[in-house]
Design a protein around this motif. Structure first.
Motif, PDB file in Angstrom:
ATOM      1  N   ARG A 146       0.635  -1.232   0.083  1.00  0.00           N
ATOM      2  CA  ARG A 146       0.119  -0.191   0.041  1.00  0.00           C
ATOM      3  C   ARG A 146       0.869   1.300  -0.030  1.00  0.00           C
ATOM      4  O   ARG A 146       0.348   2.220  -0.391  1.00  0.00           O
ATOM      5  CB  ARG A 146      -0.938   0.196   1.263  1.00  0.00           C
ATOM      6  CG  ARG A 146      -2.182  -0.862   1.208  1.00  0.00           C
ATOM      7  CD  ARG A 146      -3.026  -0.922   2.206  1.00  0.00           C
ATOM      8  NE  ARG A 146      -4.199  -1.594   2.035  1.00  0.00           N
ATOM      9  CZ  ARG A 146      -5.337  -1.457   1.718  1.00  0.00           C
ATOM     10  NH1 ARG A 146      -5.526  -0.125   1.168  1.00  0.00           N
ATOM     11  NH2 ARG A 146      -6.476  -2.311   1.507  1.00  0.00           N
ATOM     12  N   THR A 233      -4.654  -9.169   3.323  1.00  0.00           N
ATOM     13  CA  THR A 233      -4.791  -8.511   2.081  1.00  0.00           C
ATOM     14  C   THR A 233      -3.301  -8.375   1.433  1.00  0.00           C
ATOM     15  O   THR A 233      -3.203  -8.484   0.212  1.00  0.00           O
ATOM     16  CB  THR A 233      -5.323  -7.062   2.279  1.00  0.00           C
ATOM     17  OG1 THR A 233      -4.625  -6.444   3.390  1.00  0.00           O
ATOM     18  CG2 THR A 233      -6.791  -7.306   2.543  1.00  0.00           C
ATOM     19  N   ASN A 234      -2.307  -7.934   2.327  1.00  0.00           N
ATOM     20  CA  ASN A 234      -0.885  -7.786   1.657  1.00  0.00           C
ATOM     21  C   ASN A 234      -0.470  -9.252   1.110  1.00  0.00           C
ATOM     22  O   ASN A 234       0.406  -9.112   0.134  1.00  0.00           O
ATOM     23  CB  ASN A 234       0.015  -7.352   2.796  1.00  0.00           C
ATOM     24  CG  ASN A 234       1.479  -6.879   2.216  1.00  0.00           C
ATOM     25  OD1 ASN A 234       1.442  -5.844   1.611  1.00  0.00           O
ATOM     26  ND2 ASN A 234       2.467  -7.638   2.114  1.00  0.00           N
ATOM     27  N   PHE A 237      -2.177  -9.243  -2.145  1.00  0.00           N
ATOM     28  CA  PHE A 237      -1.672  -8.275  -2.911  1.00  0.00           C
ATOM     29  C   PHE A 237      -0.281  -8.534  -3.639  1.00  0.00           C
ATOM     30  O   PHE A 237       0.159  -8.185  -4.700  1.00  0.00           O
ATOM     31  CB  PHE A 237      -1.738  -6.905  -2.611  1.00  0.00           C
ATOM     32  CG  PHE A 237      -3.137  -6.258  -2.147  1.00  0.00           C
ATOM     33  CD1 PHE A 237      -4.259  -6.787  -2.755  1.00  0.00           C
ATOM     34  CD2 PHE A 237      -3.441  -5.457  -1.319  1.00  0.00           C
ATOM     35  CE1 PHE A 237      -5.626  -6.388  -2.470  1.00  0.00           C
ATOM     36  CE2 PHE A 237      -4.435  -4.934  -0.953  1.00  0.00           C
ATOM     37  CZ  PHE A 237      -5.621  -5.304  -1.440  1.00  0.00           C
ATOM     38  N   PRO A 246      -7.381 -11.502  -5.284  1.00  0.00           N
ATOM     39  CA  PRO A 246      -6.747 -10.661  -6.177  1.00  0.00           C
ATOM     40  C   PRO A 246      -5.352 -11.297  -6.937  1.00  0.00           C
ATOM     41  O   PRO A 246      -4.776 -12.223  -6.601  1.00  0.00           O
ATOM     42  CB  PRO A 246      -6.234  -9.480  -5.025  1.00  0.00           C
ATOM     43  CG  PRO A 246      -7.048  -9.822  -3.974  1.00  0.00           C
ATOM     44  CD  PRO A 246      -7.569 -11.312  -3.857  1.00  0.00           C
ATOM     45  N   GLY A 248      -1.699 -10.924  -7.461  1.00  0.00           N
ATOM     46  CA  GLY A 248      -0.636 -10.363  -6.704  1.00  0.00           C
ATOM     47  C   GLY A 248       0.358  -9.624  -7.614  1.00  0.00           C
ATOM     48  O   GLY A 248       0.433 -10.167  -8.857  1.00  0.00           O
ATOM     49  N   TYR A 357       0.673  -0.862 -10.040  1.00  0.00           N
ATOM     50  CA  TYR A 357      -0.099  -1.846  -9.509  1.00  0.00           C
ATOM     51  C   TYR A 357      -1.255  -0.916  -8.488  1.00  0.00           C
ATOM     52  O   TYR A 357      -1.104  -0.030  -7.748  1.00  0.00           O
ATOM     53  CB  TYR A 357       0.602  -2.588  -8.020  1.00  0.00           C
ATOM     54  CG  TYR A 357      -0.186  -3.683  -7.733  1.00  0.00           C
ATOM     55  CD1 TYR A 357      -0.149  -4.897  -8.462  1.00  0.00           C
ATOM     56  CD2 TYR A 357      -0.875  -3.751  -6.610  1.00  0.00           C
ATOM     57  CE1 TYR A 357      -1.130  -6.016  -7.994  1.00  0.00           C
ATOM     58  CE2 TYR A 357      -1.577  -4.802  -6.105  1.00  0.00           C
ATOM     59  CZ  TYR A 357      -1.882  -5.750  -6.619  1.00  0.00           C
ATOM     60  OH  TYR A 357      -2.583  -6.886  -6.151  1.00  0.00           O
ATOM     61  N   VAL A 359      -4.588  -0.654  -5.936  1.00  0.00           N
ATOM     62  CA  VAL A 359      -5.388  -1.428  -4.706  1.00  0.00           C
ATOM     63  C   VAL A 359      -6.500  -0.635  -4.745  1.00  0.00           C
ATOM     64  O   VAL A 359      -6.736   0.667  -4.529  1.00  0.00           O
ATOM     65  CB  VAL A 359      -4.355  -1.345  -3.466  1.00  0.00           C
ATOM     66  CG1 VAL A 359      -5.390  -1.752  -2.473  1.00  0.00           C
ATOM     67  CG2 VAL A 359      -3.204  -2.233  -3.392  1.00  0.00           C
ATOM     68  N   GLY A 391      -6.805  -6.115  -5.984  1.00  0.00           N
ATOM     69  CA  GLY A 391      -5.502  -5.475  -6.288  1.00  0.00           C
ATOM     70  C   GLY A 391      -5.097  -5.967  -7.859  1.00  0.00           C
ATOM     71  O   GLY A 391      -5.518  -7.319  -8.026  1.00  0.00           O
TER      72      GLY A 391
END
Length: 408
Positions: A146, A233-234, A237, A246, A248, A357, A359, A391
Motif C-alpha cells: 500500500r 490483504t498484503n 496483493f 486478487p 498479486g 499496481y 489497490v 488488487g
C-alpha cells in the motif's frame, strides 16, 4: 545522550558521506581502507537507528513524545478533538461496549449521517468515515504494497475494468512522395480490478475489558482488525493468483532475469544490473520505481559489491524533511515479508514502477458484534469485521519485472 533529532542528523550526515565515498571513488581505487570506512559509516547508521528505536519505545512507556514528533502529535490530537470526529468515535466506542441496544434512535441517525457510503447494510454496524479512514491508514503498516501502489476507493463493489493498449512495438513509417500511408490499428484490451471479501476472523474480547472504562476498547478492536486484515490483504496483493482472489504483484510481473545454474539461493551483481535494464526507461523515470523483496533477500544483497568491490546497498534515513530510503543501485527499496524468499525457481526480487499496481478498497466496511451463548458462557463478546478489497497490475507494457532464482 543524543536526542532523536541529533541522531537523525547523524544518520543523514553518514548517509551523505557513504554516498559520496561510493560515487566519487573510481573503480580502480576502491581499497580495503575505503571498504572499512564505508562499513564504519553503515555501522554508525545502524547504531543510531537502534538508539532511535530505543528512545521512542522509552518515550511511549513513560507517556512522553520526542520533540521531533510533537507537531504530528498536536495535529493528531487536534483532529481527534474536532467535535464531529469526537462524536463519531464516541458512538463507535459506545456500540463496542453495549451493542445495538446501547444506541438510541438519534445515535443511529448520527451514524447513518457519518457512514462511509450511502448504501445500507443489514446485520452489522456500518463503519463510519472516520473509523474507516483509521483502518485504511493503519493497513499501510503491513507489508509495503500500500505504500508504493496506487490506492483508490469506491463506494460500490461492482466490477471495474481498465482499458489497455500496448504500443511499445508500434512504429511509424518512412514513405516516398505521393504514396499512401499504410494502416495499423492499435490493439485494445481490458484488465479487471474486482474486489473480494476479507474477514478479520472473530475477535473475542473479555467482558471485563468492555466494562472497564479505563481500557481504550476502540483502539484494542481496531488494532486487531488491522493486524489481521492487513496481513491477509498484503499477502493476496503480493502473491494472489488472480483466480477467485486478487492478482498479486508477483503473479502479474513479467520475467526480467533468471539466475544462472547454481543460484537457487543467491543473486549476483550482474543480475541486479540486468534486472534494472530489463524495464523500459520510461518506467524507470517514475518516482515509484524501485526494488521490492523479502528482508532475508535484502540481507544477502547488502553483502553484494560491484565489479570494483564497491557496495550496491546504501542505507537511508528518515524523520527529516528530506528523508531518503534505503537504496540498491540508487533505487529505493520496499521490504515486503510476503515476497518469496530465495529458493529454487522463486521470483524473489521485483523491480519496476509500483504505482502501476492498483489497490481498490470498497468503503463500506462492516463490523458485527456477537453476544450469543457460545461467547456468553466464556464471559466474552465477539467482533467480526468484513472488508472488500482487490488488487491488480494495470499495465501491459512490462512496468514490473522479476528476478527468478535458478531451478538447480
Amino acid at each position: 545522550m543524543k536526542t532523536i533529532a541529533e541522531l537523525r542528523a547523524l544518520i543523514k550526515a553518514k548517509h551523505t558521506e557513504a554516498k559520496a565515498l561510493v560515487e566519487n571513488t573510481p573503480s580502480n581505487e576502491w581499497t580495503e581502507e575505503k571498504q572499512a570506512a564505508y562499513d564504519e559509516m553503515v555501522a554508525a547508521i545502524e547504531s543510531a537507528k537502534t538508539e532511535i528505536d530505543r528512545l521512542q519505545q522509552l518515550a511511549t512507556l513513560i507517556g512522553e513524545e520526542a520533540a521531533t514528533e510533537e507537531a504530528d502529535a498536536a495535529a493528531h490530537n487536534a483532529r481527534n478533538k474536532h467535535p464531529a470526529v469526537a462524536k463519531s468515535r464516541a458512538l463507535f466506542a459506545k456500540w463496542l461496549k453495549g451493542g445495538d441496544k446501547a444506541l438510541t434512535a438519534q445515535d443511529w441517525a448520527d451514524i447513518r449521517a457519518t457512514m462511509s457510503t450511502t448504501t445500507g447494510s443489514e446485520g452489522g454496524y456500518t463503519v463510519q468515515t472516520d473509523i474507516a479512514k483509521t483502518v485504511a491508514d493503519a493497513l499501510k503498516e503491513y507489508g509495503g504494497i500500500r505504500n508504493v501502489a496506487t490506492v483508490i476507493q469506491t463506494e460500490m463493489g461492482n466490477p471495474m475494468s481498465f482499458p489497455t493498449s500496448n504500443g511499445t512495438s508500434e512504429v511509424g513509417e518512412l514513405i516516398p512522395e505521393n504514396t499512401s500511408a499504410t494502416g495499423q490499428d492499435p490493439a485494445f484490451g481490458t484488465l479487471s480490478l474486482n474486489v473480494f471479501k476479507f474477514s478479520s476472523k472473530v475477535i473475542a474480547v473479555p467482558i471485563e475489558l468492555l466494562q472497564d472504562s479505563s481500557v481504550d476498547i476502540e483502539a484494542f478492536v481496531l488494532k486487531r482488525i488491522t493486524d489481521r486484515l492487513g496481513r491477509i490483504t498484503n499477502q493476496m496483493f503480493t502473491t494472489g493468483t488472480g483466480t477467485a482472489q486478487p492478482r498479486g504483484i508477483v503473479t502479474a510481473a513479467t520475467s526480467g532475469v533468471v539466475g544462472a545454474t547454481g543460484q537457487t539461493t543467491s543473486i549476483a551483481y550482474d543480475d541486479l544490473i540486468d534486472l534494472v535494464h530489463s524495464v523500459d526507461p520510461a518506467y524507470r523515470m517514475s518516482s515509484q520505481c524501485g526494488f521490492m523483496l523479502h528482508d532475508t533477500t535484502m540481507r544477502e544483497i547488502r553483502k553484494l559489491k560491484d565489479d570494483a568491490g564497491r557496495p550496491v546497498f546504501l542505507p537511508g534515513y528518515d524523520g527529516l524533511a528530506d528523508a531518503m530510503p534505503d537504496t540498491i543501485l540508487g533505487y529505493p527499496v520496499t521490504i515486503n515479508q510476503d515476497m518469496p524468499v530465495m529458493a529454487a525457481d522463486a521470483k524473489s526480487v521485483l523491480f519496476g514502477d509500483f504505482s502501476r499496481y492498483y489497490v481498490r478498497d470498497v468503503l463500506q466496511n462492516t463490523l458485527h458484534r456477537f453476544e450469543d451463548s457460545a461467547y456468553a458462557k466464556l464471559g466474552q463478546v465477539g467482533f467480526l469485521a468484513w472488508a472488500r478489497s482487490g488488487g491488480n497490475l494495470i499495465d501491459v507494457g512490462g512496468a514490473i519485472k522479476y528476478y527468478q532464482n535458478s531451478a538447480t
